[in-house]
Design a protein around this motif. Structure first.
Motif, PDB file in Angstrom:
ATOM      1  N   GLU A 196       1.820   1.711  -3.641  1.00  0.00           N
ATOM      2  CA  GLU A 196       0.706   2.272  -4.415  1.00  0.00           C
ATOM      3  C   GLU A 196       0.548   3.772  -4.153  1.00  0.00           C
ATOM      4  OE1 GLU A 196      -2.758  -0.045  -3.494  1.00  0.00           O
ATOM      5  OE2 GLU A 196      -1.927  -1.861  -4.405  1.00  0.00           O
ATOM      6  N   HIS A 221       3.149   5.922  -6.090  1.00  0.00           N
ATOM      7  CA  HIS A 221       3.145   5.977  -7.562  1.00  0.00           C
ATOM      8  C   HIS A 221       2.969   7.379  -8.136  1.00  0.00           C
ATOM      9  CE1 HIS A 221       4.000   2.043  -9.085  1.00  0.00           C
ATOM     10  NE2 HIS A 221       3.270   1.521  -8.099  1.00  0.00           N
ATOM     11  N   GLU A 237       0.815  -1.220   0.000  1.00  0.00           N
ATOM     12  CA  GLU A 237       0.000   0.000   0.000  1.00  0.00           C
ATOM     13  C   GLU A 237       0.847   1.268   0.000  1.00  0.00           C
ATOM     14  OE1 GLU A 237      -3.719   0.246   1.772  1.00  0.00           O
ATOM     15  OE2 GLU A 237      -4.002  -1.930   1.879  1.00  0.00           O
TER      16      GLU A 237
END
Length: 171
Positions: free
Chosen positions: A146, A149, A143
């Motif tokens: 993510e 990103h 997580e």
């Protein structure tokens, strides 16, 4: 004197006992400073100026699924983290008996060579420890990756511009 320890009362948005304890700790540290010496407090700046805030909220969410970013509790839980409020540093300084002598903001970008370095660097802060205990390290790492990103550049580096507030006080 330099201390690299988060003030849990500010991190939690706390009041009462938590802020009093933080003020007592700060006052004790200031007592070791020469009369007229400087004590500098620092905290996160406004959320719109701290790219890292979204990534750090991942840790709070994973550690405490009932977490609400605007929530205020008397006592912090290990997952509590929030950006510094506009007057938090001044309030803490006043409770510790310190006299403000100046304040400002400073850019403090977090830059990493690659995604793996960014994840390792953020995990090393301790701000994700509660999340790892509540879920598992693999989920936390996934997580965080993510959430990072949007901050990854074309060359693979990770860059998150941040602004920190500081308050200079005199003893």
């Amino acid at each position: 004197m330099t201390a690299f320890e988060p003030l849990s009362a500010l991190d939690a948005g706390g009041s009462g006992a938590a802020v009093s304890a933080a003020a007592s700790t700060l006052a004790a540290a200031a007592a070791r400073t020469e009369r007229g010496g400087a004590v500098v407090l620092a905290g996160w700046g406004p959320p719109e100026r701290c790219a890292t805030s979204g990534v750090l909220r991942v840790g709070a969410r994973l550690a405490d699924p009932m977490y609400s970013p605007g929530e205020r509790r008397e006592e912090p839980t290990p997952a509590r983290w929030r950006l510094c409020g506009r007057d938090d540093l001044e309030e803490l300084a006043a409770r510790a008996g310190l006299r403000p002598d100046g304040s400002g903001r400073v850019a403090c970008p977090f830059g990493y060579a690659d995604m793996d370095s960014a994840v390792r660097g953020l995990l090393s802060t301790g701000l994700f420890d509660a999340a790892e205990r509540a879920t598992d390290p693999t989920q936390v790492r996934k997580e965080i990756t993510e959430a990072l990103h949007p901050h990854r550049r074309a060359d693979g580096t990770v860059w998150m511009p941040n602004v920190f507030r500081y308050l200079i006080c005199r003893v």
